[in-house]
Scaffold this active site. Sequence first.
Site, PDB file in Angstrom:
ATOM      1  N   TYR A  67      19.436  43.957  19.962  1.00  0.00           N
ATOM      2  CA  TYR A  67      20.028  44.291  21.264  1.00  0.00           C
ATOM      3  C   TYR A  67      20.980  43.183  21.724  1.00  0.00           C
ATOM      4  O   TYR A  67      20.986  42.829  22.900  1.00  0.00           O
ATOM      5  CB  TYR A  67      18.923  44.512  22.297  1.00  0.00           C
ATOM      6  CG  TYR A  67      18.237  45.861  22.212  1.00  0.00           C
ATOM      7  CD1 TYR A  67      18.958  47.035  21.963  1.00  0.00           C
ATOM      8  CD2 TYR A  67      16.865  45.974  22.415  1.00  0.00           C
ATOM      9  CE1 TYR A  67      18.316  48.276  21.900  1.00  0.00           C
ATOM     10  CE2 TYR A  67      16.223  47.218  22.362  1.00  0.00           C
ATOM     11  CZ  TYR A  67      16.959  48.362  22.097  1.00  0.00           C
ATOM     12  OH  TYR A  67      16.332  49.601  22.055  1.00  0.00           O
ATOM     13  N   PHE A  75      17.788  44.013  33.034  1.00  0.00           N
ATOM     14  CA  PHE A  75      16.551  44.627  32.522  1.00  0.00           C
ATOM     15  C   PHE A  75      16.125  44.054  31.170  1.00  0.00           C
ATOM     16  O   PHE A  75      15.088  44.452  30.631  1.00  0.00           O
ATOM     17  CB  PHE A  75      16.704  46.161  32.423  1.00  0.00           C
ATOM     18  CG  PHE A  75      17.824  46.618  31.513  1.00  0.00           C
ATOM     19  CD1 PHE A  75      17.655  46.692  30.141  1.00  0.00           C
ATOM     20  CD2 PHE A  75      19.044  46.993  32.047  1.00  0.00           C
ATOM     21  CE1 PHE A  75      18.679  47.104  29.307  1.00  0.00           C
ATOM     22  CE2 PHE A  75      20.077  47.414  31.220  1.00  0.00           C
ATOM     23  CZ  PHE A  75      19.898  47.470  29.850  1.00  0.00           C
ATOM     24  N   ARG A 103      21.979  61.080  17.439  1.00  0.00           N
ATOM     25  CA  ARG A 103      22.130  60.719  18.860  1.00  0.00           C
ATOM     26  C   ARG A 103      21.951  61.963  19.734  1.00  0.00           C
ATOM     27  O   ARG A 103      21.345  61.905  20.804  1.00  0.00           O
ATOM     28  CB  ARG A 103      23.514  60.098  19.116  1.00  0.00           C
ATOM     29  CG  ARG A 103      23.695  58.707  18.587  1.00  0.00           C
ATOM     30  CD  ARG A 103      22.907  57.654  19.329  1.00  0.00           C
ATOM     31  NE  ARG A 103      23.368  57.412  20.677  1.00  0.00           N
ATOM     32  CZ  ARG A 103      22.940  56.405  21.427  1.00  0.00           C
ATOM     33  NH1 ARG A 103      22.028  55.554  20.961  1.00  0.00           N
ATOM     34  NH2 ARG A 103      23.371  56.239  22.656  1.00  0.00           N
ATOM     35  N   THR A 109      20.162  58.266  27.062  1.00  0.00           N
ATOM     36  CA  THR A 109      19.353  57.042  27.202  1.00  0.00           C
ATOM     37  C   THR A 109      18.329  57.181  28.333  1.00  0.00           C
ATOM     38  O   THR A 109      17.182  56.754  28.210  1.00  0.00           O
ATOM     39  CB  THR A 109      20.274  55.837  27.497  1.00  0.00           C
ATOM     40  OG1 THR A 109      21.229  55.719  26.433  1.00  0.00           O
ATOM     41  CG2 THR A 109      19.489  54.553  27.634  1.00  0.00           C
ATOM     42  N   ARG A 120      13.994  62.604  23.731  1.00  0.00           N
ATOM     43  CA  ARG A 120      13.743  61.994  25.042  1.00  0.00           C
ATOM     44  C   ARG A 120      13.539  63.056  26.125  1.00  0.00           C
ATOM     45  O   ARG A 120      12.738  62.873  27.049  1.00  0.00           O
ATOM     46  CB  ARG A 120      14.893  61.051  25.400  1.00  0.00           C
ATOM     47  CG  ARG A 120      14.874  59.759  24.570  1.00  0.00           C
ATOM     48  CD  ARG A 120      16.170  58.998  24.708  1.00  0.00           C
ATOM     49  NE  ARG A 120      16.136  57.685  24.059  1.00  0.00           N
ATOM     50  CZ  ARG A 120      17.218  56.963  23.797  1.00  0.00           C
ATOM     51  NH1 ARG A 120      18.431  57.435  24.110  1.00  0.00           N
ATOM     52  NH2 ARG A 120      17.112  55.791  23.226  1.00  0.00           N
ATOM     53  N   HIS A 133      14.637  54.941  19.389  1.00  0.00           N
ATOM     54  CA  HIS A 133      15.959  54.317  19.247  1.00  0.00           C
ATOM     55  C   HIS A 133      16.737  55.066  18.176  1.00  0.00           C
ATOM     56  O   HIS A 133      16.172  55.485  17.163  1.00  0.00           O
ATOM     57  CB  HIS A 133      15.822  52.849  18.821  1.00  0.00           C
ATOM     58  CG  HIS A 133      17.128  52.272  18.342  1.00  0.00           C
ATOM     59  ND1 HIS A 133      18.091  51.815  19.204  1.00  0.00           N
ATOM     60  CD2 HIS A 133      17.646  52.140  17.086  1.00  0.00           C
ATOM     61  CE1 HIS A 133      19.142  51.404  18.515  1.00  0.00           C
ATOM     62  NE2 HIS A 133      18.900  51.585  17.228  1.00  0.00           N
ATOM     63  N   GLU A 144      22.442  47.440  11.927  1.00  0.00           N
ATOM     64  CA  GLU A 144      21.014  47.518  12.256  1.00  0.00           C
ATOM     65  C   GLU A 144      20.154  47.695  11.002  1.00  0.00           C
ATOM     66  O   GLU A 144      19.071  47.115  10.898  1.00  0.00           O
ATOM     67  CB  GLU A 144      20.776  48.675  13.233  1.00  0.00           C
ATOM     68  CG  GLU A 144      21.359  48.392  14.619  1.00  0.00           C
ATOM     69  CD  GLU A 144      21.270  49.584  15.560  1.00  0.00           C
ATOM     70  OE1 GLU A 144      20.699  50.624  15.176  1.00  0.00           O
ATOM     71  OE2 GLU A 144      21.776  49.474  16.692  1.00  0.00           O
TER      72      GLU A 144
HETATM   73  P1  IDP Z   1      20.403  53.746  23.752  1.00  0.00           P
HETATM   74  O1  IDP Z   1      18.985  53.362  23.385  1.00  0.00           O
HETATM   75  O2  IDP Z   1      20.490  55.176  24.193  1.00  0.00           O
HETATM   76  O3  IDP Z   1      21.419  53.418  22.689  1.00  0.00           O
HETATM   77  P2  IDP Z   1      21.357  51.411  25.216  1.00  0.00           P
HETATM   78  O4  IDP Z   1      22.334  51.442  26.354  1.00  0.00           O
HETATM   79  O5  IDP Z   1      21.821  50.878  23.909  1.00  0.00           O
HETATM   80  O6  IDP Z   1      20.790  52.900  25.066  1.00  0.00           O
HETATM   81  O7  IDP Z   1      20.080  50.594  25.725  1.00  0.00           O
HETATM   82  C1  IDP Z   1      19.092  50.201  24.797  1.00  0.00           C
HETATM   83  C2  IDP Z   1      17.727  50.396  25.432  1.00  0.00           C
HETATM   84  O8  IDP Z   1      17.614  49.526  26.552  1.00  0.00           O
HETATM   85  C3  IDP Z   1      17.466  51.789  25.990  1.00  0.00           C
HETATM   86  O9  IDP Z   1      17.076  52.720  25.015  1.00  0.00           O
HETATM   87  C4  IDP Z   1      16.347  51.484  26.966  1.00  0.00           C
HETATM   88  O10 IDP Z   1      15.106  51.297  26.282  1.00  0.00           O
HETATM   89  C5  IDP Z   1      16.796  50.148  27.536  1.00  0.00           C
HETATM   90  N1  IDP Z   1      17.587  50.307  28.753  1.00  0.00           N
HETATM   91  C6  IDP Z   1      18.886  50.618  28.864  1.00  0.00           C
HETATM   92  N2  IDP Z   1      19.280  50.682  30.144  1.00  0.00           N
HETATM   93  C7  IDP Z   1      18.181  50.391  30.887  1.00  0.00           C
HETATM   94  C8  IDP Z   1      17.925  50.289  32.297  1.00  0.00           C
HETATM   95  O11 IDP Z   1      18.795  50.479  33.127  1.00  0.00           O
HETATM   96  N3  IDP Z   1      16.651  49.962  32.644  1.00  0.00           N
HETATM   97  C9  IDP Z   1      15.650  49.743  31.755  1.00  0.00           C
HETATM   98  N4  IDP Z   1      15.845  49.823  30.421  1.00  0.00           N
HETATM   99  C10 IDP Z   1      17.094  50.148  29.986  1.00  0.00           C
HETATM  100 MG    MG Z   2      22.122  51.612  21.974  1.00  0.00          MG
END
Ligand code: IDP
Ligand code: MG
Length: 168
Positions: A67, A75, A103, A109, A120, A133, A144
């Site tokens: 990440y 967060f 996706r 997300t 989800r 993920h 990754e």
């Molecule tokens: P993704 O998993 O859909 O690719 P990303 O933006 O890459 O989304 O974020 C990675 C992970 O970080 C998310 O799957 C979630 O677990 C966490 N996350 C993202 N945004 C937030 C938030 O606003 N609050 C809490 N956790 C978050």
């Molecule tokens: Mg992501």
Amino acid sequence: MAIYSLLFFYPCIGIPGVRERTLIAVKPDGVQRRLVGQIMQRFEQRGFKLVGMKMLQVSEELLSQHYQELRRKPFYPSLLHYMTSGPIVVMVWEGHNVVRTSRIMVGDTNPAEAQAGTVRGDFSIHISRNVVHASDSVEGAQREIQLWFHRKELMDWDCYDHNSTYQL
Ligand code: IDP
Ligand code: MG
């Protein structure tokens, strides 16, 4: 002629997108809730091929690389705590357009925005516990996969039913 015979014996060679791979992980909440089988089943029944899988408790170091673009987000500390709270099942799936298709299968997300029928959208309600993920680009998936797997942990194998999932 030579290319056609090559394709006959090695049907995935040279077909753009067919050998595409992505990283899918069932996060600690998904493992705790015994959702691993149901999530894997969706990828299998869609027609993708499993080429790598393992269960592990992720280190903070690996997670911060995974990440890397989120490290400064407010967060991030709670994300780190959540993702290191228990075992994860991490997988590599292969197939035509697998990055984009997975996706879509995984959904938004934020589970509150995720459509019913997505992982989800069917199994979660809050962004802090979104079960799974999926890599978001072909380049991201390659990065990754190299991060999570040694080359020898990934299997090259032919599905006997490839003619039923691809028209070459
Ligand atoms: P993704 O998993 O859909 O690719 P990303 O933006 O890459 O989304 O974020 C990675 C992970 O970080 C998310 O799957 C979630 O677990 C966490 N996350 C993202 N945004 C937030 C938030 O606003 N609050 C809490 N956790 C978050
Ligand atoms: Mg992501």
